[in-house]
Design an enzyme around this catalytic site. Structure first.
Site, PDB file in Angstrom:
ATOM      1  N   THR A 230      51.042 -23.637   9.625  1.00  0.00           N
ATOM      2  CA  THR A 230      51.793 -24.617  10.413  1.00  0.00           C
ATOM      3  C   THR A 230      51.033 -25.929  10.588  1.00  0.00           C
ATOM      4  OG1 THR A 230      50.878 -23.873  12.536  1.00  0.00           O
ATOM      5  CG2 THR A 230      52.828 -22.718  11.691  1.00  0.00           C
TER       6      THR A 230
ATOM      7  N   ASP B  80      32.341 -28.237   7.553  1.00  0.00           N
ATOM      8  CA  ASP B  80      31.681 -27.652   6.385  1.00  0.00           C
ATOM      9  C   ASP B  80      30.460 -28.463   5.979  1.00  0.00           C
ATOM     10  OD1 ASP B  80      33.419 -25.538   6.220  1.00  0.00           O
ATOM     11  OD2 ASP B  80      34.681 -26.431   4.666  1.00  0.00           O
TER      12      ASP B  80
ATOM     13  N   ARG C 115      42.898 -24.976  13.244  1.00  0.00           N
ATOM     14  CA  ARG C 115      44.198 -25.389  12.725  1.00  0.00           C
ATOM     15  C   ARG C 115      44.809 -24.250  11.934  1.00  0.00           C
ATOM     16  NH1 ARG C 115      44.272 -30.912   9.521  1.00  0.00           N
ATOM     17  NH2 ARG C 115      43.300 -29.651   7.880  1.00  0.00           N
TER      18      ARG C 115
ATOM     19  N   ASP D  98      35.629 -32.133   4.687  1.00  0.00           N
ATOM     20  CA  ASP D  98      35.671 -31.322   5.903  1.00  0.00           C
ATOM     21  C   ASP D  98      34.366 -31.522   6.664  1.00  0.00           C
ATOM     22  OD1 ASP D  98      35.152 -28.895   7.614  1.00  0.00           O
ATOM     23  OD2 ASP D  98      37.149 -28.377   6.901  1.00  0.00           O
TER      24      ASP D  98
END
Length: 209
Positions: free
Chosen positions: A108, A203, A104, A200
């Site tokens: 944006t 992670d 990602r 996340d």
């Protein structure tokens, strides 16, 4: 419009709570993700067709049900989707595996493809695209786009946790792809993280920050 199946079996919900807990370390996190994925895969594969086959039990010959040779493919979205792969393969060990690599863009928030490798016989397979989180829906929508370009027989999307925004985006762009999840959470925050979510997933799977 595609359907959204929330798989709320007590074992799944219990393990999902442990996954959400910020004190759950990478080793236990990985094991729990695999376990929940296996439990969810029972529902995702519920519509597999059956056929009658004749076998011989220790008592006599008789006809029983077996899966009718339906070809399955599993496509994890890199990297976090890899944490779910083994859980699906535990139930469907003959499934072929493809990979779609996306990240990602931090500015944006749009997905960028960097890798796509799928089984050569994809047109004969029913695919399950897996990713722990369905947040904005951008990665899932893009991954399904890439997969559709290769013309599989069908596609399902499976995740652990979804945000309403992500569900709506996938349904808008891929109304033919059913979504399977263990929970639909409240919303996305300003950083496009699911609330309350689990942080996340990549992670936490791999111990990175």
């Amino acid at each position: 419009m595609s359907d959204v199946f929330v798989i709320d079996h007590p074992l799944i919900q219990h393990k999902l709570t442990l996954i959400r807990n910020k004190h759950t370390g990478p080793k236990e996190f990985r094991e729990l993700v695999k376990e929940v994925t296996t439990l969810m895969a029972y529902e995702v594969t519920r519509d597999l067709p059956l056929e009658d086959v004749e076998i011989e039990t220790p008592i006599k010959k008789a006809k029983f049900k077996m899966i009718a040779g339906k070809k399955i493919g599993v496509v994890p979205i890199l990297r976090a989707g890899l944490g779910m792969l083994e859980g699906v393969l535990k139930l469907t060990p003959t499934a072929k595996v493809g990979h779609v690599g996306l990240y990602r863009d931090p500015d944006t928030l749009e997905p960028v493809e960097y890798y796509c490798k799928l089984p050569t016989d994809i047109t004969e397979r029913d695919l399950i695209v897996v990713d722990p989180m369905l947040a904005t829906g951008g990665s899932a929508t893009a991954a399904i786009n890439f997969v559709k370009e290769r013309n599989p027989r069908s596609i399902k999307f499976m995740c652990l946790i979804a945000a309403p925004e992500g569900v709506k985006k996938v349904q808008k762009h891929h109304p033919d792809v059913d979504i399977y999840t263990a929970a639909v959470d409240e919303k996305l925050n300003d950083h496009a993280y699911i609330v309350p979510g689990l942080g996340d997933a990549g992670d936490r799977l791999y111990g990175t920050k």
